[in-house]
Design a protein around this motif. Structure first.
Motif, PDB file in Angstrom:
ATOM      1  N   GLU A  23      98.308  85.885  54.440  1.00 31.49           N
ATOM      2  CA  GLU A  23      97.648  86.199  55.696  1.00 31.49           C
ATOM      3  C   GLU A  23      96.591  86.862  55.828  1.00 31.49           C
ATOM      4  O   GLU A  23      96.026  86.907  56.988  1.00 31.49           O
ATOM      5  N   LYS A  24      95.915  87.239  54.783  1.00 29.95           N
ATOM      6  CA  LYS A  24      94.623  87.954  54.756  1.00 29.95           C
ATOM      7  C   LYS A  24      93.446  86.903  54.819  1.00 29.95           C
ATOM      8  O   LYS A  24      92.289  87.250  55.234  1.00 29.95           O
ATOM      9  N   LEU A  25      93.785  85.701  54.617  1.00 27.13           N
ATOM     10  CA  LEU A  25      92.732  84.552  54.765  1.00 27.13           C
ATOM     11  C   LEU A  25      92.149  84.324  55.881  1.00 27.13           C
ATOM     12  O   LEU A  25      92.948  84.274  56.784  1.00 27.13           O
ATOM     13  N   PRO A  26      91.113  84.008  56.058  1.00 25.81           N
ATOM     14  CA  PRO A  26      90.285  83.656  57.314  1.00 25.81           C
ATOM     15  C   PRO A  26      90.465  82.176  57.579  1.00 25.81           C
ATOM     16  O   PRO A  26      90.891  81.517  56.562  1.00 25.81           O
ATOM     17  N   PRO A  27      90.213  81.568  58.645  1.00 25.90           N
ATOM     18  CA  PRO A  27      90.166  80.243  58.981  1.00 25.90           C
ATOM     19  C   PRO A  27      89.265  79.640  57.936  1.00 25.90           C
ATOM     20  O   PRO A  27      87.921  80.189  57.693  1.00 25.90           O
ATOM     21  N   ILE A  28      89.349  78.365  57.382  1.00 24.35           N
ATOM     22  CA  ILE A  28      88.172  77.928  56.397  1.00 24.35           C
ATOM     23  C   ILE A  28      87.576  76.633  56.945  1.00 24.35           C
ATOM     24  O   ILE A  28      88.271  75.694  57.074  1.00 24.35           O
ATOM     25  N   VAL A  29      86.381  76.979  57.265  1.00 30.85           N
ATOM     26  CA  VAL A  29      85.720  75.819  58.032  1.00 30.85           C
ATOM     27  C   VAL A  29      84.389  76.009  57.394  1.00 30.85           C
ATOM     28  O   VAL A  29      83.249  77.171  57.508  1.00 30.85           O
ATOM     29  N   THR A  30      84.056  75.091  56.435  1.00 31.05           N
ATOM     30  CA  THR A  30      82.781  75.114  55.699  1.00 31.05           C
ATOM     31  C   THR A  30      82.576  73.609  55.110  1.00 31.05           C
ATOM     32  O   THR A  30      83.149  72.629  55.468  1.00 31.05           O
ATOM     33  N   ARG A  31      81.391  73.553  54.156  1.00 32.99           N
ATOM     34  CA  ARG A  31      81.108  72.178  53.632  1.00 32.99           C
ATOM     35  C   ARG A  31      82.305  71.780  52.573  1.00 32.99           C
ATOM     36  O   ARG A  31      82.559  72.958  51.842  1.00 32.99           O
ATOM     37  N   GLY A  32      82.654  70.535  52.802  1.00 31.67           N
ATOM     38  CA  GLY A  32      83.724  70.125  51.623  1.00 31.67           C
ATOM     39  C   GLY A  32      82.774  69.238  50.666  1.00 31.67           C
ATOM     40  O   GLY A  32      82.073  68.110  51.072  1.00 31.67           O
ATOM     41  N   VAL A  33      82.893  69.276  49.349  1.00 34.40           N
ATOM     42  CA  VAL A  33      82.408  68.570  48.451  1.00 34.40           C
ATOM     43  C   VAL A  33      83.586  67.768  47.714  1.00 34.40           C
ATOM     44  O   VAL A  33      84.189  68.622  47.124  1.00 34.40           O
ATOM     45  N   VAL A  34      83.645  66.513  47.742  1.00 29.73           N
ATOM     46  CA  VAL A  34      84.730  65.711  47.042  1.00 29.73           C
ATOM     47  C   VAL A  34      83.963  65.093  45.742  1.00 29.73           C
ATOM     48  O   VAL A  34      83.042  64.539  45.491  1.00 29.73           O
ATOM     49  N   LEU A  35      84.799  65.552  44.419  1.00 34.67           N
ATOM     50  CA  LEU A  35      84.083  65.086  43.301  1.00 34.67           C
ATOM     51  C   LEU A  35      84.991  64.195  42.764  1.00 34.67           C
ATOM     52  O   LEU A  35      86.524  64.302  42.870  1.00 34.67           O
ATOM     53  N   ASP A  36      84.598  62.939  42.277  1.00 30.74           N
ATOM     54  CA  ASP A  36      85.582  61.563  42.080  1.00 30.74           C
ATOM     55  C   ASP A  36      85.720  61.972  40.361  1.00 30.74           C
ATOM     56  O   ASP A  36      85.116  61.395  39.404  1.00 30.74           O
ATOM     57  N   MET A  37      86.684  62.448  40.000  1.00 32.52           N
ATOM     58  CA  MET A  37      86.990  62.846  38.568  1.00 32.52           C
ATOM     59  C   MET A  37      87.554  61.659  37.894  1.00 32.52           C
ATOM     60  O   MET A  37      87.637  61.374  36.679  1.00 32.52           O
ATOM     61  N   ARG A  38      88.313  60.691  38.595  1.00 33.39           N
ATOM     62  CA  ARG A  38      88.757  59.480  38.209  1.00 33.39           C
ATOM     63  C   ARG A  38      87.633  58.607  37.629  1.00 33.39           C
ATOM     64  O   ARG A  38      87.680  58.084  36.438  1.00 33.39           O
ATOM     65  N   SER A  39      86.438  58.432  38.181  1.00 28.54           N
ATOM     66  CA  SER A  39      85.389  57.747  37.488  1.00 28.54           C
ATOM     67  C   SER A  39      84.755  58.411  36.387  1.00 28.54           C
ATOM     68  O   SER A  39      84.713  57.925  35.553  1.00 28.54           O
ATOM     69  N   ILE A  73      82.210  69.438  35.822  1.00 26.08           N
ATOM     70  CA  ILE A  73      81.806  69.536  37.262  1.00 26.08           C
ATOM     71  C   ILE A  73      80.534  69.398  37.578  1.00 26.08           C
ATOM     72  O   ILE A  73      80.118  68.413  38.551  1.00 26.08           O
ATOM     73  N   GLU A  74      79.576  70.003  36.848  1.00 26.59           N
ATOM     74  CA  GLU A  74      78.077  69.845  36.812  1.00 26.59           C
ATOM     75  C   GLU A  74      77.384  68.491  36.763  1.00 26.59           C
ATOM     76  O   GLU A  74      76.851  67.744  37.466  1.00 26.59           O
ATOM     77  N   LYS A  75      78.400  67.635  35.653  1.00 28.97           N
ATOM     78  CA  LYS A  75      77.903  66.218  35.499  1.00 28.97           C
ATOM     79  C   LYS A  75      78.447  65.296  36.836  1.00 28.97           C
ATOM     80  O   LYS A  75      77.596  64.444  37.060  1.00 28.97           O
ATOM     81  N   VAL A  76      79.618  65.487  37.190  1.00 25.16           N
ATOM     82  CA  VAL A  76      80.151  64.667  38.021  1.00 25.16           C
ATOM     83  C   VAL A  76      79.158  64.985  39.246  1.00 25.16           C
ATOM     84  O   VAL A  76      78.633  63.947  39.910  1.00 25.16           O
ATOM     85  N   ALA A  77      78.859  66.272  39.828  1.00 24.06           N
ATOM     86  CA  ALA A  77      78.068  66.654  41.120  1.00 24.06           C
ATOM     87  C   ALA A  77      76.724  65.981  40.845  1.00 24.06           C
ATOM     88  O   ALA A  77      76.208  65.181  41.651  1.00 24.06           O
ATOM     89  N   LYS A  78      76.166  66.089  39.736  1.00 24.11           N
ATOM     90  CA  LYS A  78      74.836  65.296  39.325  1.00 24.11           C
ATOM     91  C   LYS A  78      74.825  63.863  39.629  1.00 24.11           C
ATOM     92  O   LYS A  78      73.933  63.285  39.914  1.00 24.11           O
ATOM     93  N   VAL A 117      85.412  72.778  47.219  1.00 25.05           N
ATOM     94  CA  VAL A 117      85.517  71.360  46.222  1.00 25.05           C
ATOM     95  C   VAL A 117      86.789  70.751  46.118  1.00 25.05           C
ATOM     96  O   VAL A 117      87.526  71.744  45.612  1.00 25.05           O
ATOM     97  N   LEU A 118      86.533  69.702  46.519  1.00 24.34           N
ATOM     98  CA  LEU A 118      87.754  68.924  46.286  1.00 24.34           C
ATOM     99  C   LEU A 118      87.832  68.110  45.189  1.00 24.34           C
ATOM    100  O   LEU A 118      86.599  67.216  45.031  1.00 24.34           O
ATOM    101  N   PHE A 119      88.554  67.941  44.258  1.00 24.55           N
ATOM    102  CA  PHE A 119      88.769  67.080  43.093  1.00 24.55           C
ATOM    103  C   PHE A 119      89.785  65.803  43.441  1.00 24.55           C
ATOM    104  O   PHE A 119      90.773  65.958  43.721  1.00 24.55           O
ATOM    105  N   TYR A 120      89.094  64.657  43.239  1.00 22.78           N
ATOM    106  CA  TYR A 120      89.805  63.347  43.410  1.00 22.78           C
ATOM    107  C   TYR A 120      90.468  62.925  42.133  1.00 22.78           C
ATOM    108  O   TYR A 120      89.426  62.529  41.282  1.00 22.78           O
ATOM    109  N   THR A 121      91.529  63.072  42.029  1.00 22.06           N
ATOM    110  CA  THR A 121      92.233  62.889  40.794  1.00 22.06           C
ATOM    111  C   THR A 121      93.178  61.686  40.991  1.00 22.06           C
ATOM    112  O   THR A 121      93.565  61.174  39.885  1.00 22.06           O
ATOM    113  N   GLY A 122      93.340  60.953  41.888  1.00 21.11           N
ATOM    114  CA  GLY A 122      94.314  59.958  41.980  1.00 21.11           C
ATOM    115  C   GLY A 122      95.591  60.135  42.243  1.00 21.11           C
ATOM    116  O   GLY A 122      96.443  59.195  42.351  1.00 21.11           O
TER     117      GLY A 122
END
Length: 204
Positions: A148-164, A182-187, A199-204
């Motif tokens: 209940e302490k969390l504020p609304p989360i509106v921000t940039r989303g970064v999707v990392l394709d961990m399957r690939s 994580i750094e390798k996938v982002a790069k 950061v959202l991890f796409y795992t399939g």
């Protein structure tokens, strides 16, 4: 005399071990946002991060991040989730002969999509910002670090394709994503992870 010396050595070792365990429990980092902080990195969200996120919108597409939760949903260890649909009262009520069915939930809330609050995980029963379990846990809920302490989360989303990255249709259960991974996938994807991003991890 030898027995006394050995006993003292044993006591010394025990005291040292106890001190080490106590120290380990206190190794939970204190919050850089102060002693009263209960939301952690969400302190990084502000009007600026919201505006930065809004500027990225080019299409009006909406993506659902949740999942259907039912008895078949994969759950962690002891958890389960069952919904029973019942007709508590079969008799018709009133002049319009009102009847109804109702749902009963039996299970754990931590099944399927969820946000884990800072009260969820700790180290040796010490949680975020030095809060000890015995100080905030009650059978009817937590007195500190609740969602209940969390504020609304509106921000940039970064999707990392961990399957690939792992060359798997579905990333194997139990796979640990290290900072290096994580750094390798982002790069590879040409994306930058900034403070305040989700950061959202796409795992399939």
């Amino acid at each position: 005399m030898k027995t006394i010396v050995n006993t003292l050595k044993t006591i010394a070792v025990a005291v040292t071990l106890f001190a080490a365990l106590s120290t380990n429990a206190q190794q939970v980092p204190t919050s850089p946002y102060g002693a009263d902080d209960e939301i952690g990195a969400l302190n990084l969200l502000n009007e600026e991060t919201v505006l930065d996120a809004v500027k990225l919108v080019e299409k009006g597409k909406v993506y659902r991040l949740g999942m259907v939760v039912n008895a078949e949903t994969a759950a962690f260890r002891h958890r389960y989730f069952h919904i029973k649909t019942l007709q508590p009262e079969t008799a018709a009520a009133g002049s319009n002969k009102f009847t109804y069915v109702d749902d009963q939930l039996i299970g754990w809330t931590g099944v399927g999509s969820q946000i884990n609050g800072l009260a969820h995980y700790g180290r040796d029963n010490v949680h975020y910002n030095g809060h000890k379990v015995e100080d905030f846990l009650t059978v009817s809920g937590v007195k500190k670090l609740g969602l209940e302490k969390l504020p609304p989360i509106v921000t940039r989303g970064v999707v990392l394709d961990m399957r690939s990255y792992y060359n798997q249709d579905i990333v194997k259960e139990g796979t640990v994503f290290t900072v290096e991974d994580i750094e390798k996938v982002a790069k590879k994807q040409g994306v930058e992870i900034r403070k305040g991003d989700v950061v959202l991890f796409y795992t399939g």
